[in-house]
Design a protein around this motif. Structure first.
Motif, mmCIF file in Angstrom:
data_model
loop_
_atom_site.group_PDB
_atom_site.id
_atom_site.type_symbol
_atom_site.label_atom_id
_atom_site.label_comp_id
_atom_site.label_asym_id
_atom_site.label_seq_id
_atom_site.Cartn_x
_atom_site.Cartn_y
_atom_site.Cartn_z
ATOM 1 N N SER A 1 4.516 5.767 -4.716
ATOM 2 C CA SER A 1 3.623 5.387 -3.779
ATOM 3 C C SER A 1 4.477 5.686 -1.937
ATOM 4 O O SER A 1 5.957 5.075 -2.235
ATOM 5 C CB SER A 1 3.006 3.680 -3.878
ATOM 6 O OG SER A 1 4.051 2.964 -4.075
ATOM 7 N N GLY A 2 3.938 5.524 -1.153
ATOM 8 C CA GLY A 2 4.708 4.828 -0.010
ATOM 9 C C GLY A 2 4.472 6.792 0.960
ATOM 10 O O GLY A 2 4.406 7.983 -0.499
ATOM 11 N N SER A 3 4.757 6.760 2.365
ATOM 12 C CA SER A 3 4.073 8.343 2.905
ATOM 13 C C SER A 3 5.293 8.775 2.334
ATOM 14 O O SER A 3 5.440 10.019 2.942
ATOM 15 C CB SER A 3 4.403 8.140 4.364
ATOM 16 O OG SER A 3 5.803 7.397 4.657
ATOM 17 N N ASP A 4 6.332 8.704 2.159
ATOM 18 C CA ASP A 4 8.157 9.319 1.753
ATOM 19 C C ASP A 4 7.787 9.362 0.005
ATOM 20 O O ASP A 4 9.011 9.915 -0.315
ATOM 21 C CB ASP A 4 9.489 8.755 1.996
ATOM 22 C CG ASP A 4 9.698 8.986 3.546
ATOM 23 O OD1 ASP A 4 8.665 9.978 4.088
ATOM 24 O OD2 ASP A 4 10.511 8.617 4.191
ATOM 25 N N GLY A 5 6.985 9.048 -0.865
ATOM 26 C CA GLY A 5 6.781 9.689 -2.423
ATOM 27 C C GLY A 5 8.540 9.001 -3.627
ATOM 28 O O GLY A 5 8.263 8.058 -3.102
ATOM 29 N N TRP A 6 8.589 9.971 -3.736
ATOM 30 C CA TRP A 6 9.974 9.622 -4.395
ATOM 31 C C TRP A 6 11.421 9.450 -3.827
ATOM 32 O O TRP A 6 11.695 8.504 -4.352
ATOM 33 C CB TRP A 6 10.113 10.269 -5.210
ATOM 34 C CG TRP A 6 10.254 11.659 -4.675
ATOM 35 C CD1 TRP A 6 9.674 13.052 -3.826
ATOM 36 C CD2 TRP A 6 12.214 12.817 -4.788
ATOM 37 N NE1 TRP A 6 10.063 14.062 -3.860
ATOM 38 C CE2 TRP A 6 11.893 13.965 -4.063
ATOM 39 C CE3 TRP A 6 13.038 12.233 -5.471
ATOM 40 C CZ2 TRP A 6 12.432 14.473 -3.851
ATOM 41 C CZ3 TRP A 6 14.267 13.337 -5.262
ATOM 42 C CH2 TRP A 6 14.301 13.952 -4.311
ATOM 43 N N LEU A 7 10.639 9.875 -2.702
ATOM 44 C CA LEU A 7 11.670 9.004 -1.864
ATOM 45 C C LEU A 7 12.284 7.847 -0.944
ATOM 46 O O LEU A 7 12.558 7.946 0.528
ATOM 47 C CB LEU A 7 12.857 10.062 -0.624
ATOM 48 C CG LEU A 7 13.096 11.600 -1.200
ATOM 49 C CD1 LEU A 7 13.033 12.847 -0.531
ATOM 50 C CD2 LEU A 7 13.895 11.334 -2.169
ATOM 51 N N ALA A 8 10.773 7.325 -1.286
ATOM 52 C CA ALA A 8 10.433 6.051 -0.539
ATOM 53 C C ALA A 8 11.308 4.994 -0.166
ATOM 54 O O ALA A 8 12.369 4.779 -1.063
ATOM 55 C CB ALA A 8 9.587 5.655 -0.607
ATOM 56 N N VAL A 9 11.715 4.733 0.664
ATOM 57 C CA VAL A 9 12.264 3.447 0.656
ATOM 58 C C VAL A 9 11.588 2.022 0.948
ATOM 59 O O VAL A 9 10.506 1.908 2.028
ATOM 60 C CB VAL A 9 13.552 3.386 1.829
ATOM 61 C CG1 VAL A 9 14.371 2.181 1.384
ATOM 62 C CG2 VAL A 9 14.601 4.656 1.486
ATOM 63 N N PRO A 10 11.204 0.300 0.094
ATOM 64 C CA PRO A 10 12.371 0.281 -0.468
ATOM 65 C C PRO A 10 12.339 1.198 -2.221
ATOM 66 O O PRO A 10 11.160 1.371 -1.883
ATOM 67 C CB PRO A 10 12.888 -1.172 -0.837
ATOM 68 C CG PRO A 10 11.285 -1.234 -0.644
ATOM 69 C CD PRO A 10 10.619 -0.302 0.547
#
Length: 625
Positions: free
Chosen positions: A154-163
């Motif tokens: 999840s998150g706007s960066d998907g599989w690259l999301a931080v944390p």
């Protein structure tokens, strides 16, 4: 590689250790279920039937009737190293057996997914022979999704999301959605016989002869060489290229061919299996090569002009652990001279000290740089040689190969460029700052210097090399040559941790923040300053959290030059053609127009051994006045 399981069985961790419950009359799809973990884990089953589709030295696979939906795999691994058990079945046999449903992963790979299998098989009875199982034709019968790996990214960066690592596939054990998520798709085929039609290689082979491919199905990010470039999806989320699959070691003991980007092969039929952190197709036999891309790699069309007082040609190249006696030094020199066309200035990374990897206290790289400069001149058939610039690190403090003391450095054309005078050269621990000089122009307190080298952000990592330069006409520009911390201790992109662990990402965020602070200070003194920041970032721009501090300060040259999205790559890793090496420039440079090219001298090589570095170099043209 699958045969290794017989020697490390003791390392496997069973997901269920309670007393087994006897279950009669189940099917393969009942055992596989519609999620990652079997609903029957730990239970004993009897009279399980299926057709043997393939064998290995550590078991065999069976396939049963179709289930309620495509969420339920029809295939299943039966694990056994018993020669008696293995000899009792043949491919094509319809058998019945009893055993225990197990989920396992190696205790040495805690981030791997659990894989479903039957252990301790008994009561094996051959019901009939010479039965045929028709494989699933990928791209025809079923096609993998092309954007996302997991619903948990999840998150706007998907599989690259931080944390990273905020959820777990195995703990969540969600119902599979194979039409949307790549990991779910491959899990829904676990143990099944499939065919990959017209496979295209996406990287070189690894040390075990395994390689990534996509087949004749819809893909995204396809570049001109046939690879899959890491891009943003239509929804603005980084595309994970989940439609790719690894081809493992052939089950019949044959050897996979040598592989390079864009090479094509005969159809591959094999078993989908999860091992070593990824979903694989284990071929029944090795494929053969159908076509090989043109090995002739074109040089850059960008070259220093014969006369222009304002144009600057920049090269950027991670030369991979280069010492004076490194075997690939002449090849790199040839690349610089004849494929990058001898740029005015070269940003170099991974320059080792004069004694290479020998940890003898040597820190200077003046011999390394002089040897490379002389080799470039020889390759260019000229007597003119580059000058060089470095700041030697503190011994064994900047990471990389032990003893090598890798650092960033410059080669430059001293007839066209010179350091802005008036400032002392900085040492390994001297922090340079932008200041106004006596003439009212911005200069540096140390020239060359390093950015905040004692900041914790640079622990065991290369410190950026900064310099202020002048052209013969007085035009001034600033360079920041960087090599951010490596992606060490990351996790598999198809592993349990979601989003995957992006090793070193927090440190890279801190490093970019310190560089951005320096750039802000410089632009505060001169909003029209010419600034070039570049090197090996060990990160993709799709990991927006890392590069967010550059927003509003610097523009990536690929963006400024409007390079085709799928051609933005300098590195191959797993299924992705990706860009780790970047050049960023200030607005003053963007407004005058730019050009940039990534020259694929290494990643278009015909074989892994033909590469000089794992990175491709970049060449760019900018105007500083």
């Amino acid at each position: 590689m699958l045969c290794l399981r017989s020697s490390i069985l003791a390392a496997f961790v069973l997901a269920a250790t309670h007393t087994a419950i006897l279950v009669r009359g189940v099917t393969v799809t009942d055992i596989q279920g519609s999620a990652y973990i079997s609903p029957l884990k730990g239970q004993s089953v009897t009279n399980l039937t299926g057709i043997v589709t393939a064998k290995s030295t550590s078991g065999f696979w069976i396939q049963g009737p179709a289930g309620k939906s495509t969420r339920f795999s029809r295939g299943l691994n039966v694990f056994s190293t018993s020669k008696t058990v293995l000899a009792s079945v043949a491919v094509g046999d319809l058998i019945s057996l009893s055993g225990v449903v197990a989920e396992f992963r190696s205790s040495t790979a805690p981030n791997d997914l659990f894989a479903t299998e039957i252990q301790s098989p008994t009561s094996i009875t051959v019901l009939s022979t010479n039965n045929l199982v028709v494989p699933v034709i990928l791209g025809t019968d079923r096609s993998p999704p092309t954007r996302q790996l997991s619903a948990l990214d999840s998150g706007s960066d998907g599989w690259l999301a931080v944390p990273n690592n905020v959820s777990s596939v195995d703990r969540t054990n969600a119902t599979l959605t194979p039409d949307t998520f790549g990991m779910d798709f491959w899990s829904s085929l676990e143990g099944q016989l499939v065919t990959v039609p017209n496979p295209v290689a996406l990287d070189f082979e690894n040390n075990f002869g395994e390689f990534w491919v996509h087949g004749d199905w819809m893909v995204t990010g396809k570049n001109s060489r046939g690879g899959l470039t890491l891009t943003f999806g239509l929804d603005g989320v980084p595309d994970a290229n989940p439609e790719a699959i690894i081809v493992g070691s052939p089950l019949d003991g044959t050897k996979n061919p040598s592989v390079s980007l864009g090479k094509t092969f005969t159809d591959i039929t094999g078993i989908v299996a999860y091992q070593f952190g990824f979903y694989y197709v284990l071929p029944l036999t090795a494929p053969t090569v159908v076509s090989t891309p043109d090995p002739n790699i074109p040089p850059s069309t960008i070259a220093p002009p014969k006369s222009s007082a304002c144009i600057l040609i920049i090269g950027d190249y991670n030369v991979e652990n280069m010492a004076p006696t490194t075997a690939h030094l002449p090849t790199v020199a040839n690349h610089i001279a004849n494929f990058l066309n001898s740029p005015d200035i070269m940003f170099l990374q991974e320059i080792q000290d004069n004694s290479g990897s020998k940890d003898d206290g040597t820190v200077s790289a003046n011999v390394t740089l002089a040897t490379l400069a002389a080799s470039v001149a020889k390759a260019a058939n000229t007597t003119a040689t580059y000058a060089s610039l470095e700041i030697a690190p503190v011994n064994d403090q900047d990471g990389g190969e032990p003893g090598g003391n890798i650092r960033t450095a410059y080669l430059f054309n001293s007839t066209k460029l010179k350091l802005v005078p008036g400032s002392p050269a900085g040492g390994a621990l001297d922090a340079t700052k932008p200041i106004l000089g006596p003439d009212g122009n911005v200069t540096l307190t140390f020239n060359p210097g390093r950015i905040d080298p004692t900041n914790d952000a640079w622990t065991a990592s290369r410190k950026p090399l900064v310099a202020a330069w002048e052209m013969p006409n007085g035009a001034r520009f600033f360079t920041v040559n960087l090599h951010l911390t490596a992606k060490l201790d990351g996790s598999s992109t198809q592993g349990d941790a979601r989003p995957p662990v992006n090793g070193g990402v927090e440190q890279r965020i801190s490093q970019v923040e310190t560089i951005a602070t320096f750039v802000k200070e410089l632009l505060a003194l001169d909003p029209n300053a010419n600034i070039i920041v570049g090197g090996d970032c060990n990160e993709y721009v799709q990991t927006r959290t890392v590069f967010a501090p550059f927003t509003g300060l610097l523009t990536e040259l690929d963006v400024a030059a409007d390079i085709t999205l799928v051609e933005r790559y300098t590195y191959l890793f797993d299924q992705n053609s990706e860009q780790l090496d970047h050049l960023f420039v200030s607005d003053a440079i963007v407004q005058r127009g730019v050009a940039v090219e990534h020259v694929h001298v290494n990643n278009w090589a015909p074989s892994l051994s033909a590469r000089a570095s794992d990175h491709d170099p970049t060449v760019a043209r900018v105007r500083v006045c």
